[in-house]
Scaffold this motif. Structure first.
Motif, PDB file in Angstrom:
ATOM      1  N   UNK A  86      -3.713   3.322   5.727  1.00 41.20           N
ATOM      2  CA  UNK A  86      -2.883   2.823   4.174  1.00 41.20           C
ATOM      3  C   UNK A  86      -3.538   2.903   3.546  1.00 41.20           C
ATOM      4  N   UNK A  87      -5.070   2.798   3.156  1.00 44.99           N
ATOM      5  CA  UNK A  87      -5.259   3.410   1.814  1.00 44.99           C
ATOM      6  C   UNK A  87      -5.641   4.430   2.109  1.00 44.99           C
ATOM      7  N   UNK A  88      -5.921   5.561   3.004  1.00 47.11           N
ATOM      8  CA  UNK A  88      -5.715   6.768   2.849  1.00 47.11           C
ATOM      9  C   UNK A  88      -4.307   7.641   1.672  1.00 47.11           C
ATOM     10  N   UNK A  89      -3.194   6.894   2.358  1.00 44.21           N
ATOM     11  CA  UNK A  89      -2.031   7.463   2.148  1.00 44.21           C
ATOM     12  C   UNK A  89      -1.757   6.636   0.536  1.00 44.21           C
ATOM     13  N   UNK A  90      -2.575   5.948   0.058  1.00 43.58           N
ATOM     14  CA  UNK A  90      -1.781   5.156  -1.312  1.00 43.58           C
ATOM     15  C   UNK A  90      -1.460   3.999  -1.574  1.00 43.58           C
ATOM     16  N   UNK A  91      -1.156   3.134  -0.582  1.00 49.09           N
ATOM     17  CA  UNK A  91      -1.102   2.195  -0.584  1.00 49.09           C
ATOM     18  C   UNK A  91      -1.673   0.879  -0.050  1.00 49.09           C
ATOM     19  N   UNK A  92      -1.613  -0.459  -0.392  1.00 53.91           N
ATOM     20  CA  UNK A  92      -2.273  -1.568   0.308  1.00 53.91           C
ATOM     21  C   UNK A  92      -1.756  -2.337   1.231  1.00 53.91           C
ATOM     22  N   UNK A  93      -3.105  -2.439   1.911  1.00 54.56           N
ATOM     23  CA  UNK A  93      -3.071  -3.145   3.158  1.00 54.56           C
ATOM     24  C   UNK A  93      -2.858  -4.770   3.042  1.00 54.56           C
ATOM     25  N   UNK A  94      -2.307  -5.285   4.020  1.00 55.10           N
ATOM     26  CA  UNK A  94      -2.991  -7.019   4.756  1.00 55.10           C
ATOM     27  C   UNK A  94      -2.758  -6.553   5.580  1.00 55.10           C
TER      28      UNK A  94
END
Length: 688
Positions: A86-94
């Motif tokens: 998710x971080x690699x794809x430019x998003x944020x995670x939970x």
């Protein structure tokens, strides 16, 4: 008063994030182990390549930049891989809770993610028509097992170096609270600052193996994975969905874990409670534990840790190992302050009554405003109230003072902070843990109840030994607390209940069992828990119907067991009808007696008239109801001049009836215990 430390420059490297730190280790040491799951492992290079492949899949699905992606899977290796992707794809995670799907659905509702990454096993439980779902098990597994077709690492799956996001962009959303979770955004800059502050204190190395015992959705793990993967170390993960105490101990010994992240109960189970378990070889309670010789650092978080507990944990580790009491909040990515015993300038006289939070992590600050602890993040933002009370001591150390939400309203309208009282009670030599809670009573609101538990592995408190009674406890508190602030009741537990985050769970404490008179009084005052509620009324109706049904069965069986005993052909009316009615009443009494035998004891125990007397009275009442049916049938079949049989019937039935009547009389005249001055038996439930 404010406490601070030299600041880690927030956002000093515009191209630096925790993701870049991980990718740097993947480039420099691709063959080093990154994830260890039982006998299987995944290297930094393999983990990076598979995270790239999943990130490519997320980008192909149209994931917007900065979008929030929820991760819910029981397999922790897949969870870590998904977070990196998710971080690699430019998003944020939970990370959401899959152990309790109800909690997980509440977290999803609070966070409102754009996507949900999950497995087939969890999709049905978590998917409530919310975010779009992408199945993690649709591609090759994160670790172990055969890959799916086409799952080989391909150059076209590798992502180019991602453009570093602004330090203020959200990297993760963490949760605080359980019943009503609150979503807390954590930026890239804060996540990196938390890692750097931790690294400066804990000094992690690439040789370290880290194990987190808390749930994956808890802040300690959801934000703490960076401690291992951003320092070149390895994460030791559970093959199952959650760690069990025996699994933790086996993993520490087998996988040679060096850094353990746990809560006070987890540290106690691993390092102390093992000393009281049955083993072939004797275990020295005060010396280092050979099975934990690989540990060099134990970070304890989640709840209060008293100084004597911290010292005991320290003694169970090898010389040179460290025990850190870590205090933080989700708003600060799980850190804020830290304490270890060498920070003490001199020994303290009452370590069993003091919990020290120490000093702020590098880059962070701590202050006490109006008695409440506030943590200062490294971004220069406003101080964050924690809801905890504290004191900045003269030696510069922050001391814990309890939680504001635990305050108890006393009958006179005052608010009582239970923590000082709990600490004073804990000063009793036989008590290891205590919670004081206000419980509404029939004669006034908020009577104080002390829930006490033994010290783990304590030789002075073997199973079944008597605990301090209320009078002894009051004598212990004399001169330490006001008379009206002393508990009225002691309830003894094997261990205090805790939440999944490691906090003492005050809502899970058992309520005192009140006598019938007290319950009736509560009912008259409109309180909950009356004895005439619909639940008890329905159970009473069911008992009556059950007794009548069993009585009819007994009536049918009478002529099967005692042929001719109810033959009334030679008896004139109205006497034949009266005898038939008598036989019916005897059968119904037998049925009611059976119901009372199996269901009446629990209700009688609520009267609190003494355990032995209650058991005797329960059996006596049951016998009084049960005996008439067989006795009368046997009498009717016995010849008038058959003296041996007549004597046997008298001694088998009539004498026990007299004894039963005497027992019931003793039970009726006995005085019930005061509803708020009783001593509960030791709770024999297993440790929680």
């Amino acid at each position: 008063m404010t406490q601070g430390s030299e600041s880690v420059r927030f956002g000093k490297r515009t191209t630096d994030t925790v993701l870049h730190r991980f990718e740097q280790w993947a480039r420099d040491t691709p063959g080093a182990p990154a994830i260890v799951v039982g006998p299987d492992s995944l290297t930094y290079g393999e983990l990076d390549a598979r995270a790239d492949r999943l990130a490519r899949r997320l980008l192909d699905s149209g994931l917007p930049v900065g979008a929030l992606v929820a991760v819910g899977t029981a397999r922790q290796a897949e969870l870590v891989l998904a977070v990196l992707a998710v971080l690699k794809a430019g998003g944020s995670y939970t990370v959401v809770d899959v152990e309790s799907p109800r909690s997980g659905r509440r977290q999803l509702a609070a966070a409102e993610p754009h996507l949900l990454l999950t497995d087939a096993a969890q999709q049905a439980a978590l998917d409530g028509g919310g975010p779009r779902v992408i199945r993690l098990d649709a591609q090759d597994p994160a670790i172990g097992g055969p890959r799916a077709e086409g799952g080989a690492d391909r150059p076209e799956d590798r992502l180019p170096g991602a453009v570093a996001p602004p330090p203020g962009r959200t990297a993760a959303v963490l949760f605080t609270g359980a019943a009503e979770p609150r979503a807390v955004p954590v930026s890239h800059g804060l996540l990196l600052a938390a890692h750097e502050g931790w690294a400066e204190v804990a000094r992690p190395t690439p040789r370290d193996r880290h194990l987190f015992t808390l749930g994956a959705d808890v802040t300690a793990f959801a934000a703490g994975w960076t401690r291992a993967l951003c320092s070149g170390g390895a994460l030791v993960l559970c093959p199952r969905s959650a760690w069990k105490p025996e699994d933790v101990r086996a993993a520490v010994e087998t996988d040679r874990v060096t850094v353990l992240h746990t809560d006070p109960a987890g540290a106690t189970r691993l390092l102390i409670r093992h000393a009281e378990s049955a083993t072939l070889a004797p275990v020295d309670r005060r010396g280092p534990d050979p099975a934990c010789r690989s540990l060099r650092l134990v970070a304890v978080t989640g709840d209060r840790l008293y100084l004597d507990e911290q010292a005991t944990l320290q003694m169970r580790l090898r010389p040179g190992a460290r025990v850190l009491n870590v205090y933080g909040s989700a708003e600060c990515a799980g850190i804020g302050t830290w304490f270890e015993l060498p920070q003490l300038p001199h020994p303290l006289d009452d370590p069993e009554q003091i919990s020290l939070l120490g000093t702020a992590f590098p880059g962070f600050g701590a202050e006490v405003h109006g008695g409440e602890i506030r943590l200062v993040p490294p971004d220069g933002g406003d101080a964050i109230p924690t809801g905890d009370l504290g004191l900045l001591r003269g030696d510069g150390l922050l001391e814990y003072g309890g939680r504001i939400q635990d305050r108890i309203a006393l009958p006179d309208g005052r608010l009582l902070d239970p923590y000082p009282l709990e600490s004073a009670i804990r000063g009793h030599a036989g008590i290891g843990a205590v919670i004081v809670k206000g419980v509404d009573g029939p004669r006034g609101p908020r009577r104080l109840v002390a829930y006490v538990a033994p010290p783990p592995g304590g030789p002075t408190w073997p199973a079944g030994a008597a605990l301090p009674d209320i009078e002894e406890l009051r004598d212990h508190l004399a001169g330490k607390v006001l008379r009206e602030e002393r508990p009225r009741t002691v309830i003894r537990l094997r261990a205090l209940p805790r939440t999944t985050t490691g906090h003492e769970d005050r809502d899970a404490l058992p309520l005192p069992v009140l006598p019938a008179a007290a319950r009736a009084a509560r009912g008259k005052s409109g309180k909950s828990g009356t004895s005439t509620g619909p639940g008890e009324a329905s159970s009473g109706c069911a008992a009556g119907c059950g007794g009548l049904g069993l009585g009819l069965v007994a009536l049918v069986l009478t002529n099967v067991l005692w042929p001719g005993s109810t033959d009334l052909t030679a008896v004139p009316q109205p006497w034949a009808f009266l005898f038939t009615l008598l036989y019916l009443f005897e059968c119904v009494a037998f049925g009611v007696g059976l119901v009372f035998l199996f269901g009446g004891r629990a209700r009688m125990l609520r009267q609190r008239r003494g355990h032995s007397l209650t058991v005797a009275a329960h059996l006596a009442v049951s016998y009084l109801l049960l005996s008439w049916w067989p006795q009368d049938n046997l009498y009717r079949l016995a010849a008038k001049q058959d003296w041996p049989r007549q004597a046997a019937l008298v001694y088998a039935f009539n004498i026990p009836l007299m004894i039963a009547g005497a027992v019931v009389a003793a039970y009726v005249v006995s005085k019930p215990a005061d509803p708020f001055d009783f001593h509960d038996p030791v709770d024999d439930r297993p440790d929680r």
